[in-house]
Design an enzyme around this catalytic site. Structure first.
Site, mmCIF file in Angstrom:
data_model
loop_
_atom_site.group_PDB
_atom_site.id
_atom_site.type_symbol
_atom_site.label_atom_id
_atom_site.label_comp_id
_atom_site.label_asym_id
_atom_site.label_seq_id
_atom_site.Cartn_x
_atom_site.Cartn_y
_atom_site.Cartn_z
ATOM 1 N N LYS A 199 0.877 -1.184 0.000
ATOM 2 C CA LYS A 199 0.000 0.000 0.000
ATOM 3 C C LYS A 199 0.909 1.226 0.000
ATOM 4 C CE LYS A 199 -4.187 1.922 2.084
ATOM 5 N NZ LYS A 199 -3.939 3.343 1.929
ATOM 6 N N ARG B 185 -8.459 10.755 -6.604
ATOM 7 C CA ARG B 185 -9.296 9.848 -5.811
ATOM 8 C C ARG B 185 -10.786 10.073 -6.037
ATOM 9 N NH1 ARG B 185 -11.663 9.339 -0.732
ATOM 10 N NH2 ARG B 185 -11.002 7.551 0.504
ATOM 11 N N GLU C 108 -0.864 4.488 -7.985
ATOM 12 C CA GLU C 108 -0.528 5.432 -6.923
ATOM 13 C C GLU C 108 0.752 6.131 -7.366
ATOM 14 O OE1 GLU C 108 -2.569 5.707 -4.307
ATOM 15 O OE2 GLU C 108 -1.410 6.623 -2.693
ATOM 16 N N GLU D 193 2.789 2.004 3.497
ATOM 17 C CA GLU D 193 1.905 2.079 4.669
ATOM 18 C C GLU D 193 1.507 0.716 5.201
ATOM 19 O OE1 GLU D 193 -1.433 4.388 2.966
ATOM 20 O OE2 GLU D 193 -1.379 5.352 4.931
ATOM 21 N N LYS E 195 -6.168 -8.429 -1.610
ATOM 22 C CA LYS E 195 -7.259 -8.426 -2.601
ATOM 23 C C LYS E 195 -7.598 -9.849 -3.017
ATOM 24 C CE LYS E 195 -5.578 -4.064 -4.498
ATOM 25 N NZ LYS E 195 -5.071 -3.317 -5.652
HETATM 26 P P1 ATP Z 1 -9.445 6.224 3.819
HETATM 27 O O1 ATP Z 1 -10.340 6.534 2.690
HETATM 28 O O2 ATP Z 1 -9.910 5.106 4.707
HETATM 29 O O3 ATP Z 1 -9.018 7.406 4.585
HETATM 30 P P2 ATP Z 1 -7.374 5.906 1.926
HETATM 31 O O4 ATP Z 1 -7.703 7.183 1.263
HETATM 32 O O5 ATP Z 1 -5.919 5.593 2.133
HETATM 33 O O6 ATP Z 1 -8.047 5.710 3.294
HETATM 34 P P3 ATP Z 1 -8.115 3.275 1.385
HETATM 35 O O7 ATP Z 1 -9.476 2.799 1.136
HETATM 36 O O8 ATP Z 1 -7.510 3.006 2.705
HETATM 37 O O9 ATP Z 1 -8.072 4.805 1.074
HETATM 38 O O10 ATP Z 1 -7.108 2.640 0.365
HETATM 39 C C1 ATP Z 1 -7.254 2.846 -0.982
HETATM 40 C C2 ATP Z 1 -6.210 3.847 -1.424
HETATM 41 O O11 ATP Z 1 -4.907 3.300 -1.240
HETATM 42 C C3 ATP Z 1 -6.330 4.071 -2.911
HETATM 43 O O12 ATP Z 1 -7.166 5.196 -3.118
HETATM 44 C C4 ATP Z 1 -4.931 4.312 -3.372
HETATM 45 O O13 ATP Z 1 -4.712 5.715 -3.405
HETATM 46 C C5 ATP Z 1 -4.053 3.752 -2.280
HETATM 47 N N1 ATP Z 1 -3.237 2.594 -2.685
HETATM 48 C C6 ATP Z 1 -1.901 2.477 -2.485
HETATM 49 N N2 ATP Z 1 -1.448 1.300 -2.906
HETATM 50 C C7 ATP Z 1 -2.505 0.624 -3.415
HETATM 51 C C8 ATP Z 1 -2.678 -0.668 -3.990
HETATM 52 N N3 ATP Z 1 -1.657 -1.510 -4.151
HETATM 53 N N4 ATP Z 1 -3.933 -1.022 -4.381
HETATM 54 C C9 ATP Z 1 -4.986 -0.187 -4.215
HETATM 55 N N5 ATP Z 1 -4.894 1.052 -3.672
HETATM 56 C C10 ATP Z 1 -3.662 1.450 -3.273
#
Ligand code: ATP
Length: 366
Positions: free
Chosen positions: A26, A47, A79, A178, A183
């Site tokens: 992540k 986003r 990302e 992070e 998945k």
């Molecule tokens: P939240 O919305 O809970 O505050 P967030 O914005 O980090 O957290 P999440 O739902 O936690 O969103 O995680 C999805 C986000 O993580 C995606 O929008 C993307 O920006 C980021 N991301 C980073 N690495 C990956 C990955 N390998 N696969 C999918 N998303 C990823």
């Protein structure tokens, strides 16, 4: 598509029983959906599908180098991360956020970025949303060429072994990520635009040392500072959002770790107005209109007779509050009604209880 927060690897394996899983790093940067049209033009969206093409002219110009010649159109999910090419190291999100939001010129760029691609939604005129991740990933790997430090595939493993996932998780943290997103690869592994899907679960490093996921909260009121902080606000009252009653419910007061600059900025940028659910014992000096979303981390959630978050969900009269809340950053990409909901607060409280009970059992077993 977004991910569901989870508490630990065991919970993930329980949820994903018998599914074929993949874990990906992540990355902590900015979500970027790169659209490449048949006429050769490129658009990038963030986003919330807001256009961010003007922020990344370097990404636009690299497309022709990382796509294979057979590729005529695509939509890639990625990302974008700040990257030190000399040291081949991912840099923190804070460095990326120093880049201007639009009108960036190639000649002015001093923060380099690397694109980490994790999904493909459209290829050569064909939508791929209905394909399983396994198939989409094959298309991804077949259609693009990695350019180290510029364009790379998200680091991934396929595994359902607890031990392997744990090791991979630690590797991700060592590589400045992070944590992981876990998945499903096949069966129920289609792409679900703009949903917080159960097919993606996130396992973040801070889950290990506290309640886990951070909360996105709205500052609804403030208290005047005293002593050195007089003239600016010394503490803020934060709230989660209750979707059912369409109201903000107070969850904690946060006062530490603000720079003087930050306090001044907030003092100037927020304005008055009260219509929130908040205990009588809290008497702020000023009320704000819901405008901003702050990402906050805490050590613990507890039942509270002062705060009103999730009141009526876990306890009929009392709310839930955060202990030791810590400000992380302003979430500029979220609107106040996208803040953490009272249902999510209740869910976090419940899974904390389950975790505590499990830990207690572990201790008793030892
Ligand atoms: P939240 O919305 O809970 O505050 P967030 O914005 O980090 O957290 P999440 O739902 O936690 O969103 O995680 C999805 C986000 O993580 C995606 O929008 C993307 O920006 C980021 N991301 C980073 N690495 C990956 C990955 N390998 N696969 C999918 N998303 C990823």
């Amino acid at each position: 598509m977004l991910a569901k927060p989870t508490k630990g690897v065991t919970e993930i394996l329980d949820k994903f029983q018998e599914s074929e899983l993949t874990c990906e790093y992540k990355y902590d940067g900015e979500r970027a959906q790169i659209h490449y049209m048949e006429d050769g033009s490129v658009q990038i969206y963030g986003r919330n599908t807001q256009p961010i093409t003007g922020k990344y002219p370097d990404v636009v110009s690299s497309v022709s180098r990382f796509k294979k010649p057979s590729v005529k159109s695509f939509v890639l999910d990625c990302e974008v991360v700040a990257y030190d090419r000399g040291k081949q190291k991912i840099l923190p999100f804070q460095i990326l956020s120093t880049r201007a939001r639009k009108g960036v010129l190639l000649s002015d760029i001093n923060v380099q970025v690397c694109i980490f691609a994790f999904d493909i939604l459209y290829l050569n005129g064909q939508p791929l949303l209905q394909e399983q991740l396994k198939v989409r990933r094959e298309h991804l790997y077949d259609s693009f060429e990695e350019l180290p430090g510029t364009f790379q595939f998200a680091t991934a493993i396929i595994s359902s072994s607890l031990e392997e996932i744990h090791k991979f998780f630690e590797a991700s943290v060592n590589d400045s990520c992070e944590g992981l997103i876990i998945k499903k690869l096949i069966r129920d592994a289609t792409y679900e635009p703009s949903k917080r899907s159960l097919n993606w679960l996130k396992l973040k490093k801070d889950y290990m040392d506290s309640i886990g996921d951070s909360l996105d909260l709205v500052p609804i009121a403030a208290f005047h500072g005293r002593g050195e902080r007089s003239g600016v606000y010394g503490a803020f009252l934060l709230a989660c959002y209750d979707e059912k009653n369409e109201e903000y419910q107070s969850i904690c007061i946060i006062g530490t770790r603000f720079s003087e600059h930050m306090l001044e900025e907030r003092s100037a940028s927020l304005c008055d107005k009260p219509y929130y659910r908040c205990g009588d014992a809290v008497n702020p000096d000023v009320w704000f209109e819901p405008r901003e979303v702050w990402e906050v981390k805490a050590a613990d959630l507890s039942i509270s007779s002062v705060h009103c978050a999730a009141c009526g969900i876990v306890d009929p009269k009392k709310g839930i509050s955060l202990r030791f809340p810590r400000f992380l950053r302003v979430r500029e990409d979220k609107a106040p009604d996208e803040a953490t909901t009272s249902e999510q607060v209740a869910e976090m409280y419940r899974s904390q209880k389950i975790n505590h009970a499990n830990n207690q059992e572990d201790k008793e077993d030892d």
